[in-house]
Design a protein around this motif. Structure first.
Motif, PDB file in Angstrom:
ATOM      1  N   SER A 148       0.841  -1.188   0.000  1.00 29.62           N
ATOM      2  CA  SER A 148       0.000   0.000   0.000  1.00 29.62           C
ATOM      3  C   SER A 148       0.881   1.244   0.000  1.00 29.62           C
ATOM      4  CB  SER A 148      -0.916  -0.022   1.217  1.00 29.62           C
ATOM      5  OG  SER A 148      -1.823   1.046   1.166  1.00 29.62           O
ATOM      6  N   ARG A 149       0.234   2.371  -0.250  1.00 25.24           N
ATOM      7  CA  ARG A 149       0.975   3.624  -0.322  1.00 25.24           C
ATOM      8  C   ARG A 149       1.566   4.005   1.046  1.00 25.24           C
ATOM      9  NH1 ARG A 149      -2.407   9.007  -1.723  1.00 25.24           N
ATOM     10  NH2 ARG A 149      -0.874  10.114  -2.991  1.00 25.24           N
ATOM     11  N   ASP A 179       7.021  -3.475   7.367  1.00 23.74           N
ATOM     12  CA  ASP A 179       7.961  -3.376   6.258  1.00 23.74           C
ATOM     13  C   ASP A 179       7.651  -2.176   5.365  1.00 23.74           C
ATOM     14  OD1 ASP A 179       9.662  -5.682   6.646  1.00 23.74           O
ATOM     15  OD2 ASP A 179       7.860  -6.874   6.296  1.00 23.74           O
ATOM     16  N   VAL A 180       8.706  -1.634   4.776  1.00 19.80           N
ATOM     17  CA  VAL A 180       8.585  -0.553   3.798  1.00 19.80           C
ATOM     18  C   VAL A 180       9.377  -0.978   2.561  1.00 19.80           C
ATOM     19  CG1 VAL A 180       9.089   1.867   3.273  1.00 19.80           C
ATOM     20  CG2 VAL A 180       8.376   1.222   5.581  1.00 19.80           C
ATOM     21  N   GLY A 181       8.720  -0.969   1.419  1.00 19.42           N
ATOM     22  CA  GLY A 181       9.402  -1.355   0.185  1.00 19.42           C
ATOM     23  C   GLY A 181       8.439  -2.046  -0.752  1.00 19.42           C
ATOM     24  N   ASP A 220       4.779   1.926   0.808  1.00 17.66           N
ATOM     25  CA  ASP A 220       5.781   2.668   0.034  1.00 17.66           C
ATOM     26  C   ASP A 220       6.620   3.584   0.928  1.00 17.66           C
ATOM     27  OD1 ASP A 220       4.815   1.492  -2.250  1.00 17.66           O
ATOM     28  OD2 ASP A 220       3.577   3.198  -2.844  1.00 17.66           O
ATOM     29  N   THR A 221       5.969   4.254   1.836  1.00 17.99           N
ATOM     30  CA  THR A 221       6.670   5.097   2.812  1.00 17.99           C
ATOM     31  C   THR A 221       5.877   5.080   4.102  1.00 17.99           C
ATOM     32  OG1 THR A 221       5.475   7.048   2.034  1.00 17.99           O
ATOM     33  CG2 THR A 221       7.686   6.721   1.142  1.00 17.99           C
ATOM     34  N   ALA A 222       6.551   5.414   5.205  1.00 20.47           N
ATOM     35  CA  ALA A 222       5.861   5.392   6.498  1.00 20.47           C
ATOM     36  C   ALA A 222       6.525   6.365   7.457  1.00 20.47           C
ATOM     37  CB  ALA A 222       5.893   3.981   7.084  1.00 20.47           C
ATOM     38  N   GLY A 223       5.792   6.710   8.476  1.00 14.80           N
ATOM     39  CA  GLY A 223       6.347   7.533   9.535  1.00 14.80           C
ATOM     40  C   GLY A 223       6.970   6.641  10.601  1.00 14.80           C
TER      41      GLY A 223
END
Lengths: 268, 156
Positions: A139-140, A176-178, A167-170
């Motif tokens: 997800s975004r 996971d991010v990617g 895709d990105t996170a705070g």
């Protein structure tokens, strides 16, 4: 056919899940996982929306809608008791009967998860008929994830692994991010005896299909659900033509082996 | 925490997926200059702008690569986990980290002294080329990830 909004759940700031039931004079219509309906907002227009509920409950029609245009925006603002028009179901769904006995890898991107949810329900209902189930959901951002509570329940099930990536996170996100493809190495399945269902942005499906075939999953065991501008939904108007196929009539689910060459064409 | 031998709980640096298929002599050289490091949840492994002095091979745990801009909160652009590697700023001048890396859970890694590793790779171009061939897919995946973020495919 008139359908009445019986409930709505706001999944994300711009995405709502609507529960519809047949209105006066309408009959419940059975559907297969992966099919879609044309949903009409009176006075505004009609859009194709995949069915995201349980095929065993055809009288409880579920659609998850993101506000992207005037019709979908109106749908996300619907309140209980509102009436919409529904025609369908249309299209070829996920080939669940063909993948019995196999491990199943499901990869969803963004709002690609709702069209896959009915297939997950079906596999969970007939759990012994399938091998391992690996689900990867991209997800975004964390705030764009849908079905959050239900996913927590799926995570607890034996023989099913659910991985989420964004895709990105705070800093408040510990997941996971990617890319979804980066999560594939963690997925356990027997490639020659695996089927894959993919739904999401086309570039994501293309990269995922390539990664799966590189790992040994046969091309004809990988199925993609395509999204095109569908108008008539019955293969007449040509709006959704994809190479020689009409997505509304021949799809939206296609074997990768049949459409791979078209995914590389800039203008199809 | 640092320990001066490249074997953690029976896991050797030579077992790490990244060094598999690297020339044995290079792996042996890397093992000699590697230490194991442990990081607590929330601890920074790398800090943007600081000298890049190590090449980290993650054994277990999870690490967030973060970018900071003055006008918005820190953003995680990728996570790295077991079997993956962290950091290539030590390969390119001026050898300063370009991102922060923060442990999202207790993380263990092999840390290879990057000044000495760079010397090894410079002195033996064949090994250096093999090393770069192993690192290139990692960089390519980061680029692909960035492409997805730029395209905002999930949001469009």
């Amino acid at each position: 056919m008139p359908y009445v909004v019986r409930g709505q759940t706001r999944e994300t700031p711009d995405t709502v899940t609507l529960v519809l039931s047949p209105g006066p004079g309408a009959e419940p219509h059975p559907f297969a996982p992966g099919q879609f309906n044309m949903v009409y907002v009176f006075g505004l227009g009609e859009v194709a929306i995949s069915i995201s509920g349980d095929a065993e409950q055809p009288d409880r029609l579920v659609h998850t809608v993101r506000a992207a245009g005037k019709v979908t925006h109106a749908l996300t603002e619907m309140t209980s008791g509102s009436t919409v028009g529904v025609r369908g179901p249309y299209g070829a769904g996920w080939p669940l009967s063909k993948v019995r006995g196999k491990d199943v890898v499901i990869v969803a991107g963004g709002l690609g998860l709702p069209p896959l949810r009915p297939a997950v329900y079906e596999m969970l209902r007939q759990r012994d008929a399938y091998g391992r189930i690996e689900i990867i959901y991209g997800s975004r951002s964390p705030r764009d994830l849908v079905y959050y509570e239900e996913i927590q329940g799926w995570r607890a099930l034996p023989g099913l692994r659910f991985q989420t990536t964004v895709d990105t996170a705070g800093r408040d996100w510990y997941g996971d991010v990617g890319l979804v493809t980066a999560r594939l190495p963690d997925a356990r399945f027997d490639p020659p005896n695996t089927a894959a269902f993919l739904c999401g942005p086309e570039i994501m499906m293309k990269l995922t299909a390539q990664a799966l075939t590189a790992r040994g999953v046969p091309e004809d065991s990988i199925f993609l659900s395509l999204e095109r501008n569908m108008k008539c939904a019955v293969g007449i108007c040509g709006h959704c033509q994809f190479g020689p196929e009409f997505v509304c009539r021949d799809g939206p689910v296609f074997p990768y082996s049949e459409i791979r060459r078209f995914l590389a064409v800039r203008e199809v | 925490m640092n320990r001066n031998h490249a074997s953690r709980d029976g896991v050797r640096l030579a077992d790490h997926p990244f060094v598999k298929d690297l020339p044995a002599a290079l792996v042996a050289s890397m093992s000699r200059i590697a230490v194991e490091r442990s990081f607590e949840t929330g601890e920074l492994l790398l800090r943007e702008g600081e000298p890049a002095r190590e090449f980290l091979l993650i054994v277990d745990g999870k690490v967030a690569l973060e970018v900071a801009t003055p006008e918005r909160p820190r953003l995680t652009i990728q996570t790295v986990g077991p079997g993956e590697v962290l950091g290539w700023s030590w390969l390119t001048f001026p050898y300063h980290w370009r991102l922060d890396a923060r442990a999202l859970k207790p993380t263990h890694a092999f840390s290879v002294d990057s000044d000495r590793l760079r010397t090894f790779l410079n002195e033996d171009p064949a090994n250096g080329f093999q090393f770069l061939l192993h690192l290139l897919p990692v960089i390519a995946q980061r680029l692909e990830n960035t492409q997805f973020q730029l395209l905002d495919v999930h949001g469009s």
